[in-house]
Design a protein around this motif. Sequence first.
Motif, short mmCIF file in Angstrom:
data_model
loop_
_atom_site.label_atom_id
_atom_site.label_comp_id
_atom_site.label_asym_id
_atom_site.label_seq_id
_atom_site.Cartn_x
_atom_site.Cartn_y
_atom_site.Cartn_z
N VAL A 153 11.75 -1.97 37.71
CA VAL A 153 12.56 -2.59 36.37
C VAL A 153 12.29 -3.84 36.56
O VAL A 153 12.15 -4.83 37.76
N TYR A 154 12.59 -5.23 35.24
CA TYR A 154 11.68 -6.71 35.32
C TYR A 154 13.11 -7.09 34.51
O TYR A 154 13.77 -6.74 33.67
N MET A 155 13.66 -8.04 35.00
CA MET A 155 14.36 -8.72 34.77
C MET A 155 14.14 -10.40 33.65
O MET A 155 13.44 -11.01 34.93
N GLN A 156 15.52 -10.88 33.25
CA GLN A 156 14.86 -12.15 32.54
C GLN A 156 16.29 -12.87 31.81
O GLN A 156 16.68 -11.33 31.99
N PHE A 157 16.44 -13.90 32.23
CA PHE A 157 16.92 -13.86 31.41
C PHE A 157 17.12 -13.81 29.93
O PHE A 157 16.30 -14.17 29.18
N SER A 158 18.40 -13.01 29.05
CA SER A 158 18.31 -13.09 27.95
C SER A 158 18.75 -14.19 26.47
O SER A 158 18.94 -15.07 27.13
N SER A 159 18.17 -14.19 25.76
CA SER A 159 18.40 -14.89 24.59
C SER A 159 19.56 -15.47 24.06
O SER A 159 20.32 -16.18 23.59
N HIS A 160 20.62 -14.26 24.32
CA HIS A 160 21.77 -13.53 24.16
C HIS A 160 22.58 -14.56 25.21
O HIS A 160 22.47 -14.61 26.20
N GLN A 161 23.61 -15.49 25.41
CA GLN A 161 24.15 -16.75 26.06
C GLN A 161 25.56 -15.24 26.04
O GLN A 161 26.49 -15.95 27.47
N GLU A 162 26.05 -14.40 25.61
CA GLU A 162 27.53 -14.07 25.69
C GLU A 162 26.19 -11.96 25.06
O GLU A 162 26.18 -12.40 23.49
N LEU A 163 27.92 -11.38 25.06
CA LEU A 163 27.00 -10.05 24.37
C LEU A 163 28.35 -9.77 23.92
O LEU A 163 30.01 -9.80 24.35
N THR A 164 28.92 -9.68 22.09
CA THR A 164 29.92 -9.29 22.04
C THR A 164 30.75 -7.72 21.94
O THR A 164 29.72 -6.76 22.76
N THR A 165 31.60 -7.32 21.78
CA THR A 165 32.61 -6.34 21.79
C THR A 165 31.05 -4.97 20.82
O THR A 165 31.22 -4.43 21.58
N ASP A 166 30.70 -5.66 19.81
CA ASP A 166 30.40 -4.45 19.39
C ASP A 166 28.81 -4.23 19.38
O ASP A 166 28.65 -3.06 20.01
N GLN A 167 28.35 -5.21 20.57
CA GLN A 167 27.31 -5.34 20.95
C GLN A 167 27.34 -4.41 22.19
O GLN A 167 26.30 -2.98 22.38
N SER A 168 28.43 -3.95 23.02
CA SER A 168 28.08 -3.44 24.54
C SER A 168 28.33 -2.19 23.82
O SER A 168 29.67 -1.37 23.37
N SER A 169 28.22 -1.00 24.90
CA SER A 169 28.18 0.41 24.67
C SER A 169 29.65 0.84 25.79
O SER A 169 29.52 1.91 25.63
N HIS A 170 30.45 0.04 26.63
CA HIS A 170 31.56 -0.03 27.11
C HIS A 170 32.36 0.04 26.99
O HIS A 170 33.07 -1.15 26.35
N GLY A 171 33.43 1.21 27.24
CA GLY A 171 34.59 1.06 26.43
C GLY A 171 35.25 -0.30 26.96
O GLY A 171 36.45 -0.55 26.40
N ARG A 172 35.32 -0.01 28.31
CA ARG A 172 35.85 -1.44 28.85
C ARG A 172 36.02 -2.57 28.74
O ARG A 172 36.54 -3.48 28.22
#
Length: 444
Positions: A73-92
């Motif tokens: 797998v390949y990693m890089q910094f995202s253009s997002h500085q934060e993930l919003t609650t709406d974006q997140s797939s995690h209930g927590r």
Amino acid sequence: MAEPSKVIHIRNVGHEIAESDLLQLLQPFGLVSKIVMLRAKNQALLQMEDIHASVAALQYYSSVQPSVRGRNVYMQFSSHQELTTDQSSHGRNSDQESEPNRILLVTIHHMIYPITVEVLHQVFKAYGFVEKIVTFQKSAGFQALIQYHSRQEAVEAFGSLHGRNIYDGCCQLDIQYSNLSELQVHYNNDRSRDFTNPSLPTEQRNRTPQQGYPDPAGLYAFQQPGASYAQMGRAAMIAAAFSGTLPHGVTGTNERCTLIVSNLNTDKIDEDKLFNLFSLYGNIVRIKILRNKPDHALVEMADGLQAELAVHYLKGAILFGKKLEVNYSKYPNITPAPDAHDYLNSSLNRFNSNVVKNYRHCCAPTKMIHISALPQEITEEAILNHVSDHGSVINTKLFEVNGKRQALVMFESEEEATEALVSKHASTLEGNTIRISFSQMQSI
């Protein structure tokens, strides 16, 4: 290259790769607070708790190819500085639920074997004092609430255990932070326990013992046979740091804490310089240069694993023109004495915090040093002036992580970088006490 961000973008994430697999890659560097699985694109976004963790992860994986279930797998910094609650797939990841708390909500997936309070206590007590445990069955499956004495202990347990299996191949831990402030326990039995109040009634029922299930001593596939539950916590930490496998040649079973270091350059070495080098592999208790053999020193480390890592990585290293010999001493410890330097309570011991990350960064001396705790207005020229008298500097890079200045300095040889580290770690630069470690990056 994208600007540093708390959010890491991972590509080539196949459908066989689960969230817990990605957590295994990144949790050694810090808490993963949010996850978005972009299944249609074979991608994922993971948000670390802070930018230090994401930078450390990408620095490490720039020189080590990350692989999950046989797939690179390949990693890089995202253009997002934060993930919003709406974006997140995690209930927590709702704002309320993601707030760290001393009470953890644990859901057990793939529960082939029964889990009791005793089993949970053996797993979680490695990270701090577990005050209370309550287990129950919900539509989500078998769950438990686990209350620690402090929030920090819960955060450490979350970071080390989330996504792991209790038994080999099953009983996977899915951990969230609870929003409760205190657990209420009425009975001490195999479903609930208040470890602060052993006098509670047991509410005993007639139960036949479960037969044919593995002994809890078999918890974790990487656990050594016969190891105690106190060692289990260390094994979990080692596994998190070294991806489940210790460095080749390191057993993890050594119990000798004191080392004898010989062939030292008597004109240039002292106890503080030895501390700066050996503290890369563990906390230092005491160091004593032998007055009748001034090219020999005793170094007492906090535990046997840390001593073993120091032997593994430093035997044969070159320091001040001399090839070090590092072996286990016949003495179990160094007796306190005027000529024995005591570092037991030193704030410069590196393993007082971020223990998993410090284990992960253990390596033999390299040509590259990483300098942190720098003054905010520092310049590359000032850094060069501070370290360049120890060798030929090939390249430097000054950068900022979460508002804090850090630098990479690459020397022509490992010997020069080692001399700079032992001479200038914990030195003062423009009023700041700087910290230096080896970087595993191959280039700047």
